[in-house]
Design an enzyme around this catalytic site. Structure first.
Site: not given
Length: 241
Positions: A47, A74, A194
């Site tokens: 990410h 991401e 997450h």
């Protein structure tokens, strides 16, 4: 509940954070990515953020030749990020509505308000043969909105589940199960990520029908400090069976 065949994608942002804290190339991000796959993980997630405080844009390019499993990038689809993804052409791009100064991802997309924007971005990725996923909260209207964008998958934002599970509230899974049922009905693939951990991953997996992929970084790397990276990757794989 449907038996899942869920893939484990390891987010290696924390490895980059540790490397960047001292400069140099220790730990070696590319070696960790290679080792994680050798240990059995079925994907690598990164990410990159605009300030490159952990994953650098060059890391994304360098990893292209290292990742032979699923490669998931991401990020917020601003121009530099979109250009990076189109250059690297990973297996999957996950669209996350991060503010520039966000410490970590903290909300899913409003797929109704941003539907036209998301649709345009997704079409561009599809033209380049890249699978798309949208980061969403477990809200049925947002799942329906995601379908209208043309995305291939959604990624359920699981912080709320993890928090409730840690408090002993197993009913925190209910919005996620309902969202997954609707996503299945709409033909959307389901990813999740997450705050998933060795403590909660098995329960989550057992209650999300047709979960395709989980992306886990912070907990997995933290757990590996005590238990060892190879051991922890295989512990996740066992719980996802």
């Amino acid at each position: 509940m449907t038996q899942n065949h869920c893939k484990l994608s390891v987010n290696i942002n924390k490895i980059a954070t540790l490397r960047n804290s001292r400069g140099g190339n220790v730990p070696d991000l590319l070696k960790v990515a290679a080792d994680v796959q050798k240990f059995g993980a079925q994907g690598i997630t990164i990410h990159p953020r605009p300030d490159e405080r952990h994953i650098r844009y060059q890391d994304a390019r360098d990893l292209k030749s290292i990742v032979y499993t699923e490669y998931n990038i991401e990020g917020n689809p601003e121009k530099d990020f979109v250009d990076l993804v189109l250059d690297v052409k990973p297996t999957q791009v996950t669209l996350v509505p991060d503010a520039v100064d966000a410490l970590t991802s903290n909300a899913g997309w409003d797929t109704v308000a941003h539907q036209d924007f998301l649709k345009e971005v997704i079409q561009e990725f599809h033209r380049n043969g890249i699978r798309t996923s949208i980061f969403v909260d477990p809200v049925l209207a947002m799942i329906e909105g995601a379908k209208a964008t043309g995305t291939d998958r959604i990624e359920l934002y699981t912080e709320a589940f993890a928090h409730e599970y840690g408090l002993g509230n197993r009913n925190g899974i209910l919005p996620y199960t309902a969202s997954a049922v609707l996503a299945n009905e709409l033909g959307l693939g389901i990813n999740a990520g997450h705050d998933l951990s060795l403590d909660n991953i098995q329960f989550f997996n057992q209650n999300i029908p047709n979960l395709k992929e989980v992306s886990i970084g912070h907990a997995l790397i933290s757990e590996s400090l005590y238990l060892g990276l190879e051991n922890v990757v295989n512990m996740y794989l066992q719980k996802l069976k």
